[in-house]
Design an enzyme around this catalytic site. Sequence first.
Site, PDB file in Angstrom:
ATOM      1  CE  LYS A  19      46.058 -30.361  12.698  1.00  0.00           C
ATOM      2  NZ  LYS A  19      45.186 -30.454  13.862  1.00  0.00           N
ATOM      3  NE  ARG A  47      33.615 -34.075   8.387  1.00  0.00           N
ATOM      4  CZ  ARG A  47      33.827 -35.365   8.595  1.00  0.00           C
ATOM      5  NH1 ARG A  47      32.915 -36.248   8.241  1.00  0.00           N
ATOM      6  NH2 ARG A  47      34.917 -35.795   9.169  1.00  0.00           N
ATOM      7  CE1 TYR A 131      41.223 -38.807  -1.057  1.00  0.00           C
ATOM      8  CE2 TYR A 131      42.064 -40.515  -2.506  1.00  0.00           C
ATOM      9  CZ  TYR A 131      42.258 -39.630  -1.474  1.00  0.00           C
ATOM     10  OH  TYR A 131      43.475 -39.570  -0.876  1.00  0.00           O
ATOM     11  CE1 TYR A 189      58.901 -42.454   1.946  1.00  0.00           C
ATOM     12  CE2 TYR A 189      60.914 -43.517   1.215  1.00  0.00           C
ATOM     13  CZ  TYR A 189      60.090 -43.086   2.228  1.00  0.00           C
ATOM     14  OH  TYR A 189      60.468 -43.281   3.532  1.00  0.00           O
ATOM     15  CG  HIS A 250      56.228 -44.758   0.308  1.00  0.00           C
ATOM     16  ND1 HIS A 250      55.464 -43.902  -0.432  1.00  0.00           N
ATOM     17  CD2 HIS A 250      55.815 -44.589   1.589  1.00  0.00           C
ATOM     18  CE1 HIS A 250      54.630 -43.240   0.377  1.00  0.00           C
ATOM     19  NE2 HIS A 250      54.831 -43.651   1.612  1.00  0.00           N
ATOM     20  CE1 TYR A 378      76.253 -45.172   2.828  1.00  0.00           C
ATOM     21  CE2 TYR A 378      77.679 -47.080   2.534  1.00  0.00           C
ATOM     22  CZ  TYR A 378      76.585 -46.487   3.126  1.00  0.00           C
ATOM     23  OH  TYR A 378      75.815 -47.200   3.995  1.00  0.00           O
TER      24      TYR A 378
HETATM   25  C1  BG6 Z   1      53.683 -42.552   4.951  1.00  0.00           C
HETATM   26  C2  BG6 Z   1      53.210 -43.699   5.767  1.00  0.00           C
HETATM   27  O1  BG6 Z   1      53.267 -42.701   3.627  1.00  0.00           O
HETATM   28  O2  BG6 Z   1      55.094 -42.507   4.977  1.00  0.00           O
HETATM   29  C3  BG6 Z   1      53.719 -43.606   7.198  1.00  0.00           C
HETATM   30  O3  BG6 Z   1      51.793 -43.720   5.778  1.00  0.00           O
HETATM   31  C4  BG6 Z   1      55.224 -43.405   7.224  1.00  0.00           C
HETATM   32  O4  BG6 Z   1      53.381 -44.753   7.936  1.00  0.00           O
HETATM   33  C5  BG6 Z   1      55.638 -42.290   6.272  1.00  0.00           C
HETATM   34  O5  BG6 Z   1      55.600 -43.081   8.551  1.00  0.00           O
HETATM   35  C6  BG6 Z   1      57.145 -42.225   6.141  1.00  0.00           C
HETATM   36  O6  BG6 Z   1      57.516 -41.115   5.401  1.00  0.00           O
HETATM   37  P1  BG6 Z   1      58.972 -40.519   5.526  1.00  0.00           P
HETATM   38  O7  BG6 Z   1      59.020 -39.449   4.504  1.00  0.00           O
HETATM   39  O8  BG6 Z   1      59.130 -40.037   6.935  1.00  0.00           O
HETATM   40  O9  BG6 Z   1      59.915 -41.650   5.249  1.00  0.00           O
END
Ligand code: BG6
Length: 484
Positions: A19, A47, A131, A189, A250, A378
């Site tokens: 969502k 489900r 999965y 990311y 990330h 920067y």
């Molecule tokens: C997710 C994490 O992968 O990334 C979350 O599970 C986190 O805990 C989120 O809040 C942060 O993503 P962004 O794009 O808001 O930096």
Amino acid sequence: PEYGCLSIVVLGASGDLAKKKTFPALFNLFRQGFLQPNEVHIFGYARSKLSDDDLRERIRGYLSLGKGGSSEHAEDLSKFLQLIKYVSGSYDSEDGFLLLNKEISEHEIAKNSQPGSSRRLFYLALPPSVYPSVCKMIRKYCMNQYDLTGWTRIVVEKPFGKDLNSAEELSAQLGELFDEQQLYRIDHYLGKELVQNLLVVRFANRFFMPLWNRDNIANVQIVFREDFGTEGRGGYFDEYGIIRDIIQNHLLQVLCLVAMEKPVSLKPEHIRDEKVKVLQSVLPIHNEEVVLGQYEGYKDDPTVSKDSNTPTFATVILRIHNERWEGVPFILKAGKALNSRKAEIRVQFKDVPGDIFRCKKQGRNEFVIRLQPSEAMYMKLTVKKPGLEMSTIQSELDLSYGLRYQDVVIPEAYERLILDTIRGDQQHFVRRDELKAAWEIFTPLLHDIDDGKLKPLSYKPGSRGPAEADELLSKAGYVQTHGY
Ligand code: BG6
């Protein structure tokens, strides 16, 4: 059309991820003309017993108003919602997936798709525990029958396991069912504008190439801060913690792009080959170079265990053992419930040798890439203080995207990544060997935390995190710079 019709199946259609991220990304792609009604159909699968309209109403509220006026938006929204159908079934039932396959096939026939050219994209907005069974079902009942220009692709989200063994087990299970070319492991990311910009900045500019090494760079920080806690996700978070949630994926992905060598070409495999090499060059983490924290009040969440040892904050120093980076600490830092929301890369250069201005006390050159909020790059540098006196100050060469690119709407990470999946570009997805190497780095530390050998320090919500983390940074050689 060159390609056959496209069926996008969102499994876990009524869940949070779907969502908040998946459907809004699909809607934005639709609005920009990337999903044409004459060839695309979207299926939600979950489900609960819902009608098509029930699902449409559930997601309507998340499809926020874009720019460009509300009547146009409302029209687009109703056209988009009409593309969505709902199929209900459990994640391990043959009936559910047979029904799903029937619906997809009917859509393909109705759209006159050439046999063998239809495209099926399955987006698993589901917990990883299901999965394997879901992938088995897709493989058995929902694959397209032919294999000309058509394809079947699977998108999965982290967490991919909890440590090296569980991740490898999951990889092996999925690997038995699908080829690596069919599996798209999302790390969102990699879909962020300034993360994608890293390769360009590093390898298309003469400025940085000769400086980007241990001779000139003192340390690199990759920082993620959030100014809110686990809010409603305590149960999930307590099982994983900040290292598995943010750092192992990330921040480590960002580290790869900062530290990797120039790839042979821009081909996804060439880029991913270089990323893997960086990961494989990371030395084992020393626990003395780790500070963990947990914010006060974290355990008040009823879904969090009362004696939880889970860190909500961590600073970890990684050391890359290669010719370019030996001796340069890469400081990865992430925390929830801190004083601000920010993600940035801070490359700090060494002091100027033989400094005739004695400007050391003002700090060092830094190159900062702010991923969010307000994307910017920067460079902090020393200049003459404007005026009659010959004194120096720290100032900035600043490229703030909001000012420089006022007419550009920066796409959401998920939007870009879903489009990449449709186009078959795996550059911004995590390859199996990358995942393994990433887990190899963090598994010993994670096991020590799980076994209670390392404990998080408590910190106040809304603070900078434990003071010990700042001390670790100074010990690693980071020098706080002062702006003007
Ligand atoms: C997710 C994490 O992968 O990334 C979350 O599970 C986190 O805990 C989120 O809040 C942060 O993503 P962004 O794009 O808001 O930096």
